[in-house]
Design an enzyme around this catalytic site. Structure first.
Site, mmCIF file in Angstrom:
data_model
loop_
_atom_site.group_PDB
_atom_site.id
_atom_site.type_symbol
_atom_site.label_atom_id
_atom_site.label_comp_id
_atom_site.label_asym_id
_atom_site.label_seq_id
_atom_site.Cartn_x
_atom_site.Cartn_y
_atom_site.Cartn_z
ATOM 1 N NE ARG A 1287 35.026 38.133 32.146
ATOM 2 C CZ ARG A 1287 34.288 39.450 32.064
ATOM 3 N NH1 ARG A 1287 33.051 39.377 31.214
ATOM 4 N NH2 ARG A 1287 34.631 40.373 32.542
ATOM 5 C CG ASP A 1430 39.374 42.917 39.836
ATOM 6 O OD1 ASP A 1430 40.271 43.373 39.873
ATOM 7 O OD2 ASP A 1430 38.899 41.715 39.598
ATOM 8 C CG ASP A 1440 36.358 43.093 33.120
ATOM 9 O OD1 ASP A 1440 35.231 42.854 32.736
ATOM 10 O OD2 ASP A 1440 37.521 42.668 32.348
ATOM 11 C CB CYS A 1474 41.335 56.524 55.171
ATOM 12 S SG CYS A 1474 40.063 55.565 54.962
#
Length: 1495
Positions: A1287, A1430, A1440, A1474
């Protein structure tokens, strides 16, 4: 193909072939790759991917054992895509870490066509990004590039786009100029650390490369301003440092190369240290401790290791140990800078001390110091001093760099020492400087005492001529071949005699070079015979080294050279002015700058300028005749014009200073230039501006008029003196002093050695007039002879004509024999080069033929008379030469000559048209002609006259006009096809009469207008020849010229008996030297005057502006001080006023409180029986705000009641002053109202509504029923544009919103999908694709938002942060109907924590670790069906996200287009590690899970 095969056979890549994991990360090999990224062509993958404890210690990974070499698969050209203003491309190759330095250097020189380095600048420093102070950055950038460009250096860096390599790239960008192809900035970079290195794989390919890498990636991108890259491959991935060994090997190998083919000095290497970590200290120690040492220049102020080196270097300037306090402080600084413990800091401190043991090789550059030299000079000075080279080697290095300033400042500082001990080195340096065309060094050596008489020898001059110069050398050999009229064998060595022939060939005429004269040839031959004898008698003589001794003997065999000189009959081998020989060498070698410099030295500057003009002009002609490149001929022409302009400028300056001395410069013979004069040389080179100069024209006028004063004598007096010789007494003449600059005797020819000898005053006056009168009388007699009947015996008139012409023939013979050349053929060649000499020769020869025939009777006498008739034409045409001297008739004769010489090709074309018509016409009309000479006449006779308008109308058509012999008459048939002749004649007349004749007229017209502007200058140029024609002849005209010949012979005998040499050259040379100095002084002043005036005017304006600004600043400061004082006073008044009001209020409240307490005490019995209602019950009618205010007042009253009065007063004063300060601050802040402007949009929000199943406790998301209007104003492109992968975004300002759907005055971000993304998804959404994508993007963020809300509720209490995702709405832009998303703009440090492929950053704080754990939590929370990736944002505000779903759960596309499905899930599971947050959330570690599955 051969180039590709050589590269692939020589250079290799390395790949890891065995998986050996380290103990800390079992899923990744020691080379940095995963198991799936290995190559198993030759061996099978290991059976167990999880080795046991024993296997961990069995084998250590090494390059030699566990990597395999194969031909390189990545080389070619990189096209960097990060700049639009210029093209940035670079050569690159992937090489193994154990590649040979010899092969790398061969690749760079032969394949990449890099120039041989004269200096190697290796830049070492920090590899991570750091900030340089502005002064340090400016000094480093400018010094590095200036030093590299001025010396032809190579720059070696790591080549990456971070750290010091990035600063080098910026320096190349800023100071490297626009021509970036000449850059020699080499990046030696590890292959494994390059971002997107897979894109570079390919053999001899052209690859586009984007240097802007992934911010989450640990790799680095290549810097786009490097010109070449060596990508070092050791089989590892993501590991730095493997390039240092290969880089050091390459540096050492380059150091062994010769800095120049003529110099034995190696290429110097210097290290530039900027910032850096502990590794830089070890690197510096390696450089300075090597043999020979490599100098290191440290930029102080750049940070870390560089500053520590500079500090310790200054502290150890005196040979004494460090003070304990300084040592302790230095250890602390090491630990603080590099974050090391005590032991590591002490070890590094020892390395620093070892570096200081070689402190003479370390130079500190302090950009803050006022007395610091220029950075480029500091680099080169450090190179000279740090290499420990001797003075001669340092001079050789400076000579190779062409940095005379460095040599003067650092090398030639002990002049007397050089003169006494190293004269041979200076002479060798001078020879090298001349060969290498180092003009500044030649000047420097001359200024330091180098003399040409000592330096220049025959062998050195020959060595200069035989210096290989490529195309220049071939052109010079062509000139030798043309001059000697023979071809040269391969490897032929040019001699000075050959150069003399070339000079004579180029100057032409009667010029004789010193190198070809008899005495020079004899001395040269004896010198060569002596050298050959000495060489043959030497014990190590051989044919191979004969060539060496011819060149090296003069300055290698000193004792033998000295024994040769006395045996040359005391005749010098070279001309007295040795600068002349070097000057001619520079001209013939096409070294213009060297020639211009040598022109300034020595004597006869005006003569040398004209000689250079002639040589260059002739070389330009030879280049055109040899069909060489036009650029070469144009360059010669430009050089000739430059020296011609120098000659005119010097002559103009001399003429302004002293007219007579200037004319003597023109008329003085130059012994070094074959006794030519400057004027003769200028005429020979067709230098019209020089000949047209006022000085030259004044001299010619004096030569033409002689001592006669033309300004005071009219032409009537001159004519009267010719008719009545006693009238000569009426004429006025110039004095002897006025005529001292003119050679007065005709025996001197033109510029004789006896310029002060006097003759009768009327000799020069009657010279031309007597000739003209007698010549006109001769023409009248000759005309009478050919017009009357020729008798058997010649008449008196004919005898006079015969005597005149025979005496003229004797004069012509004398001219030939008395000319300068030695050989008769050369004399005749020069004499016949003049047009009038050719005409006179034909006229005399034709007359002699007629005279011979007229003595015979019959037809021979008639033939003789016809010869007379034809011969008189030549003598009449000769009259035009007399008119050429006239100022008005001369230019027209020049035009006629130009037209006649240039009309050749047009006349040829007209002749072709004439013959084509004449032959066809004659053949058609006369088909039965017999062979005869009349055919040729008939072919051209009538067609020729048709050109002038005679069309022969009666003969055009044979059918109409019967008078033609070939007409159809008396039964004679007409010639076949005779009807074609009228048509052919019409076509011929059209082409010949209409086209060709008009073209000829237009051609003449064009020449006329072109020469009209320059005809006066051309006439002045040709005037020299006309005047010299009569000036060189004896005074008496034919036939009395025989008496002049007898007088001339007696004079020559007398001169041989009484030789009188007058040396007037010294005064002329002094005058000429002053003129040259004045010329350069005037030129320099003219060059700088405009700049100085501009600088002066700019400085004055700047001073005026500074004064005005100073006055304004003073007024502003006064106003500010006044306002500040007034503000303070007002503030004090406000404070006192507020304090008074607060005091009064407090006193009033205290008084009321006392009254209430008294009243309550009096009513104590009543209070015991009466219940008072709570105060809140009585205030039910008040609003909440009033209630809060009342409660606040009660609390304040209570606090005031319980606070001591002293403290109460202080608190009240502080609160009052703070309130007043805030009020003043509010008044100072300007208020800017937001007007309603922008574009109208509709906002659709995703609202939360109660669920139908459980309305009280659960909600569902639902779109609003209608859109709410708002006004959005896009911000400017600089601050509003955003860009992403899928975008594009833009910042907008909300100026108005309905129902507060948006907040007016806030900045928002609107985002739209790229067109290519919309096109890609049209197959899934056939309707409004953009709307469907926006809806799914909003739903995706809402899903992540809800999971974050649940996460914040279930996370342990110890996890302090509460991140949240922003609200996103749908926008319809009314102007274009586009669907967008909108969210609030976030300001701050935007971070990205992981991406949609599973890659994540290394967490450094609790928030980052918590957000990475959130992704893991969503995967487990959703039953391993969804995964939020993300994650990005500013602090705890996120936006986002990407909600990833497995492929079997996805269907069409549940959320956004960036959902990568199983690939993203698998990538996350492999790459996620982790941490503490995952364990606190009860999530199982990814590493442990993989280990369990492996087991």
């Amino acid at each position: 193909q051969s180039r590709k095969s050589w590269i692939e056979e020589t250079f290799f890549k390395r790949e890891c072939v065995k998986f050996i994991p380290p103990s800390r990360d079992l899923h990744r090999c020691c080379c940095g790759r995963l198991i799936g990224e290995h190559s198993w062509q030759e061996s099978l993958p290991p059976i167990s991917l999880c080795p046991g404890p024993r296997q961990d210690t069995e084998e250590d990974w090494s390059i030699e054992l566990h990597t395999k070499a194969s031909p390189t698969n990545a080389y070619g050209t990189i096209d960097f895509q990060d700049t639009a203003t210029r093209v940035c491309r670079a050569k690159y190759i992937r090489v193994a870490v154990d590649s040979k330095a010899e092969a790398l250097l061969q690749l760079m020189l032969r394949e990449w066509q890099m120039e041989r380095p004269k200096l190697l600048l290796t830049v070492q420093g920090g590899s991570d990004n750091f900030t340089l102070p502005p002064k340090v950055k400016q000094a480093f950038s400018k010094g590095l590039i200036t030093a590299a460009l001025s010396t032809g250096a190579w720059i070696l860096t790591d080549g990456i786009n971070t750290g010091v390599s990035k600063y080098v790239g910026e320096a190349v960008k800023v100071f490297g100029g626009h021509d970036l192809r000449k850059r020699n900035t080499v990046g030696i970079t590890p292959w494994g650390v390059i971002d997107n290195n897979i894109d570079l794989i390919g053999r001899d390919v052209f690859r586009p490369y984007q240097p802007l890498g992934n911010p989450l990636s640990k790799r680095a991108s290549l810097n786009s301003f490097h010109s070449h890259f060596l990508l070092v491959d050791d089989g590892t991935l993501g590991k730095n440092g493997c390039q240092q060994g290969l880089r050091r090997k390459l540096e050492k190998h380059i150091q062994l190369q010769r800095i120049h083919p003529r110099l034995n000095q190696g290429v110097p290497v210097v290290c530039l240290a900027v910032e850096g970590g502990p590794a830089l200290v070890s690197t510096v120690l390696d450089y300075v401790s090597s043999v020979p040492p490599v100098p290191v220049l440290v930029f102080e102020g750049s940070g870390r290791a560089a500053d520590l080196l500079a500090f310790l270097h200054k502290q150890t300037a005196v040979d004494r140990p460090l003070d304990p306090d300084i040592k302790e402080d230095f250890l602390v600084r090491i630990g603080d800078v590099f974050r090391l413990d005590r032991a590591e800091a002490f070890h590094l401190y020892n390395l620093f001390l070892q570096c200081m043991e070689h402190r003479q090789s370390i130079t500190i550059f302090d950009s803050e110091s006022e007395d610091q030299m220029a950075p480029d000079a500091a680099i080169l000075t450090a190179t000279l001093k740090g290499t420990k080279a001797c003075a001669a080697e340092q001079l050789s290095m400076a000579l190779a760099w062409d940095r005379a300033d460095i040599a003067q400042k650092d090398v030639l500082v002990y002049g007397q020492h050089w003169q006494a001990r190293l004269v041979g080195s200076l002479e060798q340096a001078m020879l090298d400087a001349l060969v290498m065309d180092r003009v500044s060094f030649v000047k420097l050596l001359i200024d330091n005492g180098m003399t040409m008489s000592r330096f220049l020898t025959v062998d050195r001059l020959e060595e200069l001529y035989n210096t290989p110069q490529g195309q220049t050398d071939r052109f010079l050999q062509h000139l030798v071949e043309d001059a000697k009229q023979t071809s040269l064998p391969l490897g032929y060595r040019l001699s000075l005699i050959d150069m003399g022939l070339v000079i004579e060939y180029l100057i032409k005429g009667a010029y004789r070079s010193t190198y070809t004269r008899k005495h020079f040839r004899a001395a040269y031959s004896r010198l060569q015979d002596k050298v050959s004898t000495d060489i043959e008698s030497s014990p190590f003589w051989s044919l191979q080294n004969l060539h060496f001794f011819r060149t090296a003997q003069p300055y290698k065999w000193r004792s033998r050279e000295t024994t040769l000189s006395p045996g040359l009959d005391d005749a010098p081998l070279l001309v007295p002015f040795n600068f002349n020989d070097l000057f001619v060498w520079a001209v013939l070698q096409q070294r213009q700058q060297m020639a211009l410099f040598l022109w300034q030295h020595g004597e006869e500057a005006l003569a040398r300028a004209t000689v250079a003009c002639k040589l260059y002009r002739s070389m330009a002609f030879e280049a055109r005749q040899s069909s060489m490149d036009d650029i070469i001929a144009e360059r010669f022409k430009a050089y000739s014009l430059q020296f011609g302009q120098l000659a005119v400028d010097v002559l103009d300056g001399a003429f302004r200073q002293n007219e007579q001395m200037a004319m003597k410069l023109l008329t003085s013979e130059m012994e070094a230039w074959s006794h030519f004069t400057c004027l003769q040389m200028a005429v020979s080179s067709c230098h019209r501006p020089f000949v047209s100069h006022s000085c030259t024209q004044t001299l010619l006028t004096d030569l033409w008029t002689g001592p006669l004063n033309m300004r005071k004598n009219s032409f009537l007096k001159i004519i009267l003196s010719l008719l009545l010789p006693p009238a000569i007494l009426l004429l006025e003449f110039k004095s002897k002093a006025e005529m001292c600059h003119v050679p007065q005797s005709h025996e001197a020819m033109l510029f004789g050695l006896d310029p002060v000898k006097s003759v009768p005053a009327h000799e020069g006056t009657d010279h031309m007039v007597n000739r003209t009168v007698l010549y006109l009388a001769f023409l009248m007699l000759f005309s009478f002879v050919v017009l009357v009947k020729m008798e058997d015996q010649p008449s008196v008139q004919e005898w006079l004509v015969i005597v005149y012409i025979l005496s003229t023939a004797v004069e012509k013979i004398r001219e030939v024999l008395m000319s300068e050349p030695r050989k008769l053929s050369h004399k005749l060649k020069i004499w016949f080069s003049e047009y009038w000499n050719k005409s006179d020769f034909i006229a005399i020869l034709l007359f002699l033929a007629g005279l011979t025939l007229r003595w015979h009777a019959g037809p021979y006498r008639t033939a003789g008379r016809i010869a007379y008739c034809l011969d008189i034409i030549f003598w009449y045409v000769r009259v035009t030469d007399l008119l050429a001297v006239n100022q008005y008739a001369g230019p027209y004769l020049t035009m006629i000559t130009k037209m006649t010489s240039n009309m050749f090709f047009i006349v040829v074309m007209m002749a072709i048209v004439l013959l084509s018509f004449g032959v066809a016409r004659k053949a058609i009309l006369s088909p039965d002609e017999e062979p005869s000479w009349s055919l040729a006449r008939d072919v051209v006779f009538q067609p020729y006259w048709m050109i002038y308008g005679e069309v022969y109308a009666t003969e055009i058509d044979v059918f109409v006009f019967a008078s033609v012999s070939t007409a159809c008459d008396d039964g004679i048939p007409c010639p076949p096809a005779s009807f074609l002749t009228p048509f052919l004649q019409a076509v011929y007349m059209f082409f010949q009469y209409i086209i060709m004749v008009n073209i000829l007229i237009a051609f003449f017209n064009n020449i006329y207008f072109d020469m009209a502007s320059t005809s006066n200058k051309l006439w002045k140029y040709n005037r020299y020849r006309y005047i010299m024609t009569y000036q060189e002849r004896p005074w008496l005209p034919p036939p009395l010229i025989l008496l002049s010949h007898m007088t001339l012979g007696l004079t020559q005998i007398q001169q041989l008996l009484n030789t009188l040499l007058t040396n007037l050259y010294s005064k002329l040379h002094e005058f000429e030297e002053k003129c040259v100095q004045a010329y350069f002084h005037e030129k320099s002043e003219g060059l700088h005057s405009s700049q100085i005036n501009q600088i002066r005017a700019t400085a004055e304006r700047a001073e005026e502006m500074c004064m005005i600004m100073g006055e304004v600043s003073e007024k502003v400061n006064f106003i500010q001080e006044s306002l500040s004082d007034l503000d303070c006073q007002l503030g004090q008044l406000q404070d006192l006023s507020a304090l008074a009001m607060d005091t009064l209020t407090l006193l009033s409240a205290s008084d009321s409180l006392h009254q209430e307490e008294t009243r309550l005490a009096q009513c104590g019995s009543i209070t015991a029986s009466r219940h008072i209602l709570p105060h809140s019950w009585t205030l039910l009618h008040r609003s909440g705000a009033d209630q809060d205010a009342l409660n606040m007042r009660r609390l304040m009253a209570k606090s005031c009641k319980s606070t001591p009065p002293s403290l109460l007063k202080g608190l009240t004063l502080v609160e009052t002053m703070e309130r007043n300060n805030l009020m003043r601050l509010a008044h100072d802040i300007p208020f800017t109202p937001v007007s309603i402007f922008g574009e109208e949009v509709s906002i659709y929000s995703l609202e939360e509504v109660p669920s139908d199943a459980d309305p009280e406790f659960s909600t569902v998301s639902s779109w609003s029923s209608r859109g709410l209007s708002a006004m959005l104003q896009p911000l400017s492109s600089e601050e509003g544009s955003l860009d992403g992968g899928l975008r594009q975004g833009c910042r907008v300002l909300c100026t108005w919103a309905e129902r507060d759907v948006l907040t007016p005055g806030l900045v928002y971000v609107v985002k739209a999908f790229r067109p290519e993304v919309v096109c890609a998804w049209q197959r899934y959404f056939h309707g409004s694709t953009a709307l469907q994508l926006c809806l799914r993007e909003i739903q995706q963020q809402r899903a992540a938002q809800k999971m974050m809300q649940v996460f914040n509720q279930v996370k342990p209490d110890g996890m302090q942060h509460s991140p949240r995702f922003l609200d996103v709405s749908l926008v319809l832009w009314h102007s274009n109907g586009q669907w967008l998303t909108i969210e609030r703009n976030m300001s701050g440090d935007f971070r990205k924590y992981n991406n949609n492929t599973g890659e994540e950053i290394t967490p450094y704080c609790s928030l980052e670790e918590m957000l990475l754990a959130f992704s893991h939590w969503t995967y487990e929370y959703s039953g391993r069906e969804m995964l939020v990736l993300d994650i990005q944002g500013v602090g705890e505000e996120l936006t986002d996200p990407t909600v990833v779903m497995a492929d079997n759960q996805r269907g069409e596309m549940l959320f956004g287009p960036d959902n990568l499905g199983d690939a993203a899930v698998n990538g996350f599971r492999q790459k996620h590690s982790c941490g503490i947050c995952c364990r606190r959330l009860g999530l199982e570690g990814q590493k442990c899970e993989r280990k369990r599955k492996c087991a």
